[in-house]
Design an enzyme around this catalytic site. Structure first.
Site, mmCIF file in Angstrom:
data_model
loop_
_atom_site.group_PDB
_atom_site.id
_atom_site.type_symbol
_atom_site.label_atom_id
_atom_site.label_comp_id
_atom_site.label_asym_id
_atom_site.label_seq_id
_atom_site.Cartn_x
_atom_site.Cartn_y
_atom_site.Cartn_z
ATOM 1 N N ASP A 62 65.064 -62.461 -8.109
ATOM 2 C CA ASP A 62 64.100 -62.915 -9.142
ATOM 3 C C ASP A 62 62.734 -62.087 -8.736
ATOM 4 O O ASP A 62 61.623 -62.407 -9.749
ATOM 5 C CB ASP A 62 63.891 -64.302 -9.467
ATOM 6 C CG ASP A 62 63.528 -64.721 -10.772
ATOM 7 O OD1 ASP A 62 63.797 -63.791 -11.621
ATOM 8 O OD2 ASP A 62 63.169 -66.006 -11.049
ATOM 9 N N ARG A 83 57.151 -66.169 -17.030
ATOM 10 C CA ARG A 83 56.170 -65.859 -18.149
ATOM 11 C C ARG A 83 55.015 -66.610 -17.798
ATOM 12 O O ARG A 83 53.669 -65.857 -18.282
ATOM 13 C CB ARG A 83 56.585 -66.445 -19.569
ATOM 14 C CG ARG A 83 56.842 -67.929 -19.518
ATOM 15 C CD ARG A 83 58.002 -68.019 -20.852
ATOM 16 N NE ARG A 83 59.063 -67.847 -20.502
ATOM 17 C CZ ARG A 83 60.101 -67.969 -21.367
ATOM 18 N NH1 ARG A 83 59.985 -68.270 -22.564
ATOM 19 N NH2 ARG A 83 61.550 -67.657 -21.112
ATOM 20 N N ASP A 122 64.087 -68.481 -7.410
ATOM 21 C CA ASP A 122 64.044 -69.376 -8.599
ATOM 22 C C ASP A 122 65.029 -70.204 -8.616
ATOM 23 O O ASP A 122 66.207 -70.021 -9.091
ATOM 24 C CB ASP A 122 63.900 -68.063 -9.827
ATOM 25 C CG ASP A 122 63.790 -68.971 -11.319
ATOM 26 O OD1 ASP A 122 63.566 -70.455 -11.155
ATOM 27 O OD2 ASP A 122 64.069 -68.500 -12.497
ATOM 28 N N GLU A 148 59.414 -69.955 -15.650
ATOM 29 C CA GLU A 148 58.359 -69.774 -14.834
ATOM 30 C C GLU A 148 57.686 -68.236 -14.778
ATOM 31 O O GLU A 148 56.639 -68.293 -14.485
ATOM 32 C CB GLU A 148 58.518 -70.290 -13.513
ATOM 33 C CG GLU A 148 59.428 -69.285 -12.488
ATOM 34 C CD GLU A 148 60.628 -68.611 -12.911
ATOM 35 O OE1 GLU A 148 61.258 -69.535 -13.830
ATOM 36 O OE2 GLU A 148 61.126 -67.502 -12.622
ATOM 37 N N LYS A 186 57.196 -59.039 -11.891
ATOM 38 C CA LYS A 186 57.287 -60.498 -11.451
ATOM 39 C C LYS A 186 57.901 -60.669 -10.092
ATOM 40 O O LYS A 186 58.949 -59.990 -9.742
ATOM 41 C CB LYS A 186 58.316 -60.997 -12.495
ATOM 42 C CG LYS A 186 58.995 -62.456 -12.045
ATOM 43 C CD LYS A 186 60.003 -63.106 -13.156
ATOM 44 C CE LYS A 186 60.576 -64.238 -12.798
ATOM 45 N NZ LYS A 186 61.546 -64.799 -13.712
ATOM 46 N N LYS A 239 68.508 -75.512 -11.925
ATOM 47 C CA LYS A 239 69.560 -74.466 -12.314
ATOM 48 C C LYS A 239 70.877 -75.132 -11.980
ATOM 49 O O LYS A 239 70.885 -75.925 -10.916
ATOM 50 C CB LYS A 239 69.305 -73.215 -11.851
ATOM 51 C CG LYS A 239 68.427 -72.188 -12.520
ATOM 52 C CD LYS A 239 68.378 -70.881 -12.017
ATOM 53 C CE LYS A 239 67.147 -69.821 -12.540
ATOM 54 N NZ LYS A 239 67.371 -69.588 -13.751
#
Ligand code: BES
Ligand code: MN
Ligand code: ZN
Length: 508
Positions: free
Chosen positions: A296, A359, A278, A357, A273, A285
């Site tokens: 991330d 996945r 993020d 996001e 990933k 968030k």
């Protein structure tokens, strides 16, 4: 740091410092063994006197510096503890090497000689012990200070380590182990660098540039897809996540070994990933700690670091690395909760929360991986806060559709000291990601969050053996650990390399 081997007697080594070890002693009358005993003799019992004082017991990673009398060839003698002999493992050898190297570096020592830890009474094989020594030393001395004005930019100030070995029959194995250890540790350092860079440096484009440069240096094949190429392939999930970002997404592919034609073996495929920042997207968030989300892309970093090491080790097993790289940002063009995305595999996903996001981008990467007809897929992702709640910082979550591949990954993790813990992936969990409008939705509620995330990924791996590692808790450390300074850990690099090496060995 340059690490070499020299045949000779340890007590005669001439250097800025000499490192010897000892196991934890419960009593003051312990008999010293091996190289440590030889040094003690040359110092007329100075080490025995230390132990008799009770001030130093040789606990795991515990160091003590002595300044030998005139006549001894090195001005500094560093003792490092190996802990209790009954608890000794390969990872303790790594930790001891790391503790010693870091101590030397703090003292300002530039060149030192050392014994090989753990290959005597510790019972380790010489090659494995040598690899652990190289890994521990390099990883402990790692630094990242390139953003401070006036910083030297030097990675390690301990420049030279010489392993002194008396037994000529051990030299070849020692050299092999050291070389592998250096190559693997450098892969970890690459991953750490990528994680530690802030998001405004380490953009998707930067990851792609770094991957290209690394591939050129190591002989890997590298391809980078831009957003137009992704659109052609129908990567609607990755493009959906990228839609809110001013930085364009990149899809990075690295290939090692023979993949087509006669005698080609099915490759291992590593997927990481690569969300370079993020924010959560429209489902933004909370502000506190949001800056940490530059990490991330730790899965991507692990894949790039592992691919570098795989190439340098010249493994016989073909390996492919795949990195979907994007930011997750807010914008008028960003995807919204309720939107539906069409993935490369053709399945549709309803967005329930734009912060789920990882996945989404992995669904397209896992679909892309299918074209290699992989022998196995391992993906690494800082995927869920739920995994951090479940396992904390000390183990990565392991979820899989295949017991055999799980066992191989668990065995590799055992060797490298990167703990993994398997969570179930029973069909019941799939129910939680049912959507009223699409084939699935991208969240499954609060309960079992690490598992429902993996349940979505499972939809895109077909029947290929697959392991998902949720490294949300393990990829970053706020406090320094043995051979891991605070910041990016580089978790997964050594595990992936160990898996690929074992794969080749079994087939050979
Ligand atoms: N990158 C995060 C996961 C994460 C959270 C890693 C905390 C490390 C620390 C991921 O993209 C995310 O935001 N996941 C959400 C999923 C939720 C919206 C279903 C989460 O875990 O909260
Ligand atoms: Mn998120
Ligand atoms: Zn994320």
């Amino acid at each position: 740091m340059k690490i070499t081997v020299r045949q000779g007697e340890i007590q005669k080594a001439r250097d800025e410092a000499l490192v010897v070890n000892l196991f934890h002693t419960g009593s003051a009358s312990t008999k010293l063994g091996g190289a440590t005993a030889a040094v003690d003799k040359a110092l007329s019992g100075a080490l025995q006197r230390v132990l008799r004082s009770g001030d130093y017991k040789g606990e795991k990673g515990q160091t003590l510096v002595l300044y030998p009398e005139a006549g001894f060839p090195t001005p500094r003698l560093l003792l490092v503890g190996l802990g209790k002999q009954a608890d000794f493992t390969l990872d303790v050898a790594r930790q001891a090497a790391g503790a010693a190297a870091l101590k030397l570096q703090c003292l300002g020592v530039k060149s030192a000689s050392t014994v090989l830890h753990g290959a005597g009474a510790g019972g380790l094989e010489v090659e494995a012990a040598a690899q652990a020594l190289a890994e521990g030393s390099i990883l402990a001395c790692y630094r990242f200070d390139g953003y401070r004005s006036g910083a030297s930019g030097d990675r390690a100030t301990l420049k030279r380590l010489t392993v002194i070995e008396g037994d000529a029959r051990r030299l070849a194995g020692l050299r092999r182990g050291l070389r592998a250890g250096v190559q693997i540790a450098e892969g970890v350092c690459l991953a750490r660098d990528l994680c530690n860079h802030p998001g405004n440096t380490a953009t998707p484009t930067y990851l792609a540039t770094q991957a290209r440069g690394m591939a050129r240096r190591t002989g890997l094949r590298c391809r980078v897809l831009d957003e137009a190429a992704m659109r052609k392939l129908g990567m609607g999930a990755l493009l959906g996540v990228s839609a809110g970002s001013a930085e364009p997404a990149r899809f990075i592919i690295l290939e090692h070994g023979k993949l087509t034609g006669k005698g080609a073996r099915r490759p291992l495929v590593f997927v990481g990933k690569g969300v370079t920042f993020d924010s959560g997207g429209i489902s933004i968030k909370p502000g506190a700690g949001m800056g940490d989300m530059k990490f991330d892309m730790s899965g991507a970093a692990a894949v790039l670091g592992a691919m570098q090491a795989v190439a340098e080790l010249g493994l016989s097993q073909p390996v492919v690395g795949i990195v979907p790289a994007t930011e997750n940002m807010l914008d008028g063009k960003a995807v919204k909760p309720g939107d539906v995305l069409r993935t490369m595999a053709g399945k549709t996903i309803e967005i329930d929360n734009t912060d789920a996001e990882g996945r989404l981008i992995l669904s397209d990467a896992l679909a892309y991986a299918q074209r290699y007809k992989p022998a196995g897929i391992v993906d690494l992702a800082t995927l869920t806060g739920a995994c951090v709640v479940a396992l904390g910082e000390h183990a990565s979550g392991l979820l899989s559709n295949n017991d055999e591949l799980s066992a191989k990954v668990e065995a590799a993790a055992q060797g490298t000291g990167e703990k993994v813990w398997r969570l179930p992936l029973w069909p019941e969990y799939r129910e939680q990601i049912k959507s009223n409008v699409a084939d699935m939705k991208n969240t499954g509620g609060r309960s079992g969050g690490a598992i429902t995330a993996a349940a979505l990924l499972a939809e895109f791996v077909g029947d290929i053996p697959w392991v998902h590692l949720d490294i949300a808790g393990t990829a970053w450390t706020a406090k320094t650990r043995p051979y891991t300074p605070r910041g990016g850990v580089g978790v997964g690099v050594r595990l992936l390399v160990e898996l690929a090496r074992n794969w080749g060995r079994r087939r050979a």
